[in-house]
Design a protein around this motif. Structure first.
Motif, short mmCIF file in Angstrom:
data_model
loop_
_atom_site.label_atom_id
_atom_site.label_comp_id
_atom_site.label_asym_id
_atom_site.label_seq_id
_atom_site.Cartn_x
_atom_site.Cartn_y
_atom_site.Cartn_z
N ASP A 74 0.86 -1.20 0.00
CA ASP A 74 0.00 0.00 0.00
C ASP A 74 0.89 1.24 0.00
N THR A 75 1.51 1.50 -1.15
CA THR A 75 2.54 2.55 -1.18
C THR A 75 2.20 3.70 -2.12
N ASP A 76 0.95 3.77 -2.57
CA ASP A 76 0.57 4.86 -3.48
C ASP A 76 0.64 6.20 -2.75
N ILE A 77 0.89 7.25 -3.54
CA ILE A 77 0.97 8.59 -2.96
C ILE A 77 -0.13 9.45 -3.58
N MET A 78 -0.98 10.02 -2.73
CA MET A 78 -2.17 10.71 -3.23
C MET A 78 -2.00 12.23 -3.16
N PRO A 79 -2.84 12.97 -3.90
CA PRO A 79 -2.72 14.43 -3.92
C PRO A 79 -2.78 15.07 -2.53
N ASP A 80 -3.53 14.46 -1.60
CA ASP A 80 -3.62 15.06 -0.25
C ASP A 80 -2.42 14.69 0.61
N GLY A 81 -1.43 14.01 0.05
CA GLY A 81 -0.20 13.69 0.79
C GLY A 81 -0.22 12.31 1.42
N THR A 82 -1.38 11.63 1.39
CA THR A 82 -1.44 10.26 1.92
C THR A 82 -0.39 9.41 1.22
N GLY A 83 0.43 8.73 1.99
CA GLY A 83 1.41 7.81 1.41
C GLY A 83 2.79 8.43 1.21
N LEU A 84 2.94 9.74 1.46
CA LEU A 84 4.28 10.34 1.31
C LEU A 84 5.23 9.70 2.31
N PRO A 85 6.41 9.26 1.86
CA PRO A 85 7.34 8.61 2.78
C PRO A 85 8.11 9.62 3.63
N GLU A 86 8.80 9.11 4.65
CA GLU A 86 9.75 9.94 5.39
C GLU A 86 10.93 10.21 4.46
N GLY A 87 11.68 11.28 4.73
CA GLY A 87 12.86 11.56 3.92
C GLY A 87 12.84 12.98 3.41
N LYS A 88 13.95 13.38 2.79
CA LYS A 88 14.03 14.73 2.24
C LYS A 88 15.15 14.81 1.20
N GLY A 89 15.04 15.81 0.32
CA GLY A 89 16.09 15.97 -0.68
C GLY A 89 16.06 17.37 -1.27
N SER A 90 17.21 17.87 -1.67
CA SER A 90 17.29 19.25 -2.18
C SER A 90 17.33 19.26 -3.70
N VAL A 91 17.04 20.45 -4.24
CA VAL A 91 17.11 20.66 -5.68
C VAL A 91 18.51 20.32 -6.19
N GLU A 92 19.52 20.76 -5.46
CA GLU A 92 20.91 20.54 -5.87
C GLU A 92 21.25 19.04 -5.91
N GLU A 93 20.83 18.33 -4.87
CA GLU A 93 21.08 16.87 -4.86
C GLU A 93 20.34 16.20 -6.03
N GLY A 94 19.13 16.69 -6.28
CA GLY A 94 18.34 16.15 -7.38
C GLY A 94 19.02 16.36 -8.72
N ASP A 95 19.64 17.52 -8.87
CA ASP A 95 20.36 17.86 -10.10
C ASP A 95 21.43 16.80 -10.39
N GLU A 96 22.19 16.44 -9.34
CA GLU A 96 23.26 15.45 -9.51
C GLU A 96 22.71 14.08 -9.91
N ILE A 97 21.68 13.67 -9.19
CA ILE A 97 21.08 12.34 -9.51
C ILE A 97 20.52 12.36 -10.92
N TYR A 98 19.87 13.49 -11.25
CA TYR A 98 19.26 13.60 -12.58
C TYR A 98 20.31 13.42 -13.66
N GLU A 99 21.41 14.14 -13.53
CA GLU A 99 22.45 14.06 -14.57
C GLU A 99 23.01 12.65 -14.70
N GLU A 100 23.13 11.99 -13.56
CA GLU A 100 23.70 10.66 -13.53
C GLU A 100 22.74 9.61 -14.09
N GLN A 101 21.45 9.72 -13.72
CA GLN A 101 20.53 8.61 -13.98
C GLN A 101 19.41 8.92 -14.98
N CYS A 102 19.12 10.19 -15.24
CA CYS A 102 17.89 10.50 -15.98
C CYS A 102 18.15 11.22 -17.31
N GLY A 103 19.20 12.06 -17.32
CA GLY A 103 19.43 12.94 -18.46
C GLY A 103 19.61 12.20 -19.77
#
Lengths: 364, 432
Positions: A74-103
């Protein structure tokens, strides 16, 4: 005696049913949610199908899931935030992951251009674009201009990305990637644009405002959501069901014959309706073999040109130290004296992946 | 592609092939001669055939039967245009409708759309869960599901993108690529209501999340009303287990609705009181109209039809003036049964009613037929279906007026073939 009579009556009815199925066919009514027909299940019939109408009350062949099993799935994430996991991440960290894995698939900053979905760019104004003549711009359906909910993004990244190895990202990484993609789309959180230091988490997720949230109809939110859908389908004009059954001298807004301009012919296997025999079977060949032979073998067949040679374990062990992703990127973008895609820009990303895989798997 | 991999088979095939060409050549000569007064004898009749003078294959050479090797061109086809960068893991293959007979698509020719490749699920490890706003959540194995009473029904399945390449005008000169994102099958499984009756679904749970277990976890929100009406969990098609491409071992079937909603490799159903806003019901599978707003939750496939004979792949080039010939095609509607089909020879100005033939079933392909005397003149051949709720296919112009040309999904306007003087058939559109 009574039993005997009962049987007799039942047999007579059965004979009637068999002899006149249409009379006993179940009734159909135009009352489905989508404006269509529903078919009742009565007198042993469902539309034209015979059915068994015996009671199945109490039938249950499963078991109750455990608490851990429910938690795992039961891991779906809904518009009202139901299912959001614990954790956090920054735009800058996302940039690095993006370049490595998504670009490699989604292009720089999600701007596309590599053949896979474009994730950013364009404007909401473009959504009214209609390409009614050649050369006109398409509507841009990106995260920023089109997606109604940010929950969709983080949910999809977690379950289905990266494409080739889904579910491999940590919760911190999915927050970081979501933050990065929202920032690349100039999405506002709590009324402010996101800078590199912005950190996304469960706590501020609900403050994200998606620009095209109201860009869809019918309205499916609230307790009337389904009823709104029913209302929408009641009127054919809402969804294009406006055809009329005209039989003679029908008018059609001065329609003329539009023929194919540039025919799309790139199909696989090639068109043919011939009935003959295929003499040779190549179905077991590696999907990258033909592409390798046509585009890469000239340099990679031996090590004479300085390129890692096919079949040379030592050459390829060295190459693979960089990791598969980097090797793949180099094959696509070029490296040293090797031109992008070995000089054949017509090769798709997929063909390139297959070629690289062919070369690696034949050099172990 | 038919596999002929063993060396011994290849030899046989090659010798037969030479033979075939020799005989074909002979046949062509005799066919030409037949048009003159003195017709030559057909060697295929006057001589013993190879197959009549040799021992045939062992009967169980292929424990799972294969099509005749001569049928190797009757296959699904793909195009890089309907993929990301030519990647055939998230793409679509189309059914060869020009070779389709009757209303049942063979399992190996069923169109296939995947979002993260074809998952290969071990049925022994397969689990399916129903939970959320219900009294008794449940886990079922495949064997458990097969213990419930089964039903078999014939329904078409169509990708709402069928014909999407043609909003702005004709692109493909091929029936397969114009309308091949659909197939029709006899499905076997259990009605969801039969299972749910014992589980106590909360009346406030008006929505249901349906989710797959492939790499993309394909998911959609479905109204509970549909789940309780005719929705099924299906594990078989045309008498055998689902093919992997169709969601082995279990997929959802929502008769008449977008194939995308009929989630394959099914993992779970979760009941709730709010819609989920899945990726494939927001970023995709929403119909953008000219207003800049998009239709969401556009479930049913509307009334539709296409002439399958003649078609670009099966033209009338062998017909002579005065030949009697059958025009036939397929009609279908997600809203119910097909009521009638009209045919036009002049691009939609005048119409005549065709005949329906074979089974006329709800939310199923229905065949139509019209016997025609070929006059060797150019034609603009079109079909137009009406369904049980009296919806009629719109013209291209009528549909364009309401949706625009960027909608991608749910195109059901009238299709037209141009039959040229020489009998060639081309895909065209009547539009202004």
């Amino acid at each position: 005696m009574f039993k005997c009579d009962h049987k007799f009556i039942a047999t007579s009815v059965a004979a009637l049913v068999l002899g006149s199925t249409p009379v006993f066919a179940s009734s159909a009514k135009k009352n489905a949610l989508d404006g269509g027909m529903t078919y009742s299940r009565d007198r042993g019939m469902y539309s034209v199908y015979n059915i068994n109408e015996q009671d199945t009350k109490g039938m249950n062949h499963g078991r109750t899931p455990t608490a851990n099993e429910l938690k795992a799935w039961d891991t779906d994430i809904m518009p009202d935030g139901t299912g959001l996991p614990e954790g956090k991440g920054s735009v800058e960290e996302g940039d690095e992951i993006y370049e490595e894995q998504c670009g490699v698939c989604h292009g720089d900053f999600g701007a596309g251009g590599v053949g896979y979905p474009t994730l950013s760019g364009g404007s909401m104004d473009s959504l009214t674009n209609q390409r009614t003549a050649p050369g006109m711009d398409a509507p841009k359906r990106t995260i920023g201009t089109y997606w109604p909910q940010a929950s969709t993004l983080i949910w999809y990244i977690r379950d289905a990305m990266p494409y080739a190895h889904p579910k491999s990202l940590s919760n911190d990484e999915i927050y970081a990637l979501t933050a990065y993609l929202l920032a690349a789309n100039e999405i506002k959180v709590d009324g402010k644009e996101m800078d590199d230091d912005f950190v996304l988490s469960k706590d501020n997720f609900s403050k994200i405002k998606m620009p095209n949230e109201d860009g869809f109809y019918p309205n499916i939110n609230g307790k009337d959501g389904v009823e709104n859908v029913r209302k929408f389908f009641k009127d054919g004009k809402n969804y294009g069901a406006v055809g009329k059954r005209c039989m003679k001298n029908c008018k059609d807004d001065n329609a003329t014959v539009m023929r194919i301009g540039i025919e799309m012919k790139d199909v696989n296997p090639a068109y043919s309706t011939v009935r003959d025999l295929v003499p040779v079977d190549n179905s077991n060949a590696h999907p990258g073999k033909a592409g390798y032979e046509a585009n890469c073998a000239v340099c990679h067949a031996t090590d004479k040109m300085g390129a890692p040679a096919l079949g040379s374990k030592s050459d390829w062990d060295k190459v693979m130290e960089k990791g598969t992703t980097k090797v793949m990127m180099n094959a696509i973008n070029g490296v040293g004296s090797m031109p992008p895609k070995g000089g054949n820009s017509d090769l798709t990303e997929w063909q390139m992946q297959m070629i690289v895989d062919y070369m690696i798997s034949n050099s172990k | 592609m038919t596999k002929i991999s063993k060396a011994s088979n290849t030899e046989i095939v090659q010798s037969t092939r030479r033979d075939f060409f020799r005989k074909t050549a002979a046949y062509s000569v005799s066919a030409i001669a037949a048009t003159s007064i003195l017709s030559a004898d057909d060697e295929n009749i006057t001589h013993h055939s190879k197959w009549g003078t040799t021992l045939g294959d062992e009967l169980n050479k292929n424990p799972y039967g294969l099509p005749s090797p001569y049928e190797h061109n009757n296959v699904r086809r793909t195009t890089p245009l309907l993929s990301s960068a030519g990647d055939m893991h998230a793409a679509i293959s189309l059914t060869p409708l020009h070779e389709q007979e009757g209303i049942i698509t063979p399992n190996g020719l069923f169109f296939t759309r995947t979002h993260n490749g074809v998952a290969q699920i071990d049925p022994n490890k397969f689990r399916f869960m129903i939970h959320g706003m219900i009294e008794k959540p449940i886990v079922l194995t495949l064997e458990d599901i097969k213990k419930y009473p089964s039903e078999s029904v014939i329904h078409f399945l169509e990708c709402p993108s069928n014909g999407a390449a043609e909003w702005k005008g004709p692109q493909f000169n091929s029936l397969q690529f114009v309308k091949g994102m659909m197939s029709c099958t006899e499905w076997t499984g259990v009605r969801l209501k039969t299972i749910l009756d014992d589980l106590g679904v909360d009346p406030k749970a008006i929505w249901c999340l349906v989710e797959g277990q492939d790499g993309s976890e394909m998911s959609r929100t479905v109204p509970t009303e549909k789940i309780m009406d005719d929705a099924m969990l299906v594990y078989a098609m045309n008498g055998e287990a689902l093919r992997a491409e169709q969601g082995y071992p279990l997929r959802l079937l929502l008769p008449g609705w977008e194939a995308n909603l009929c989630v394959k490799w099914l993992k779970r159903l979760e009941f709730g009181d709010k819609p989920w806003y899945c990726k494939e019901e927001t970023s995709k599978y929403t119909t953008l109209t000219a207003s800049g707003k998009a239709i969401q939750h556009f479930y049913p496939l509307e009334v539709n039809s296409i002439i399958t004979s003649p078609c670009p792949e099966k033209p009338w080039t062998s017909l002579k003036k005065g030949d009697m010939i059958e025009i036939q095609g397929l009609a279908w509607s997600g809203h119910g049964k097909i009521k009638l089909v009209d045919i036009s020879f002049d691009g939609g100005k005048n119409w005549v009613e065709a005949n329906l033939k074979g089974l006329v079933l709800p939310k199923s392909w229905t065949r139509f037929s019209y016997i025609y005397k070929y006059e060797g003149k150019p034609l603009l051949l079109a079909s137009r279906a009406m369904d049980e709720i009296k919806n009629v296919q719109p013209t291209v112009n009528q549909e364009k007026k309401i949706i625009g040309v960027e909608g991608v999904y749910h195109r059901n306007s009238i299709c037209t073939w141009e039959v040229k003087e020489n009998g060639e058939v081309h895909n065209v559109q009547m539009r202004s």
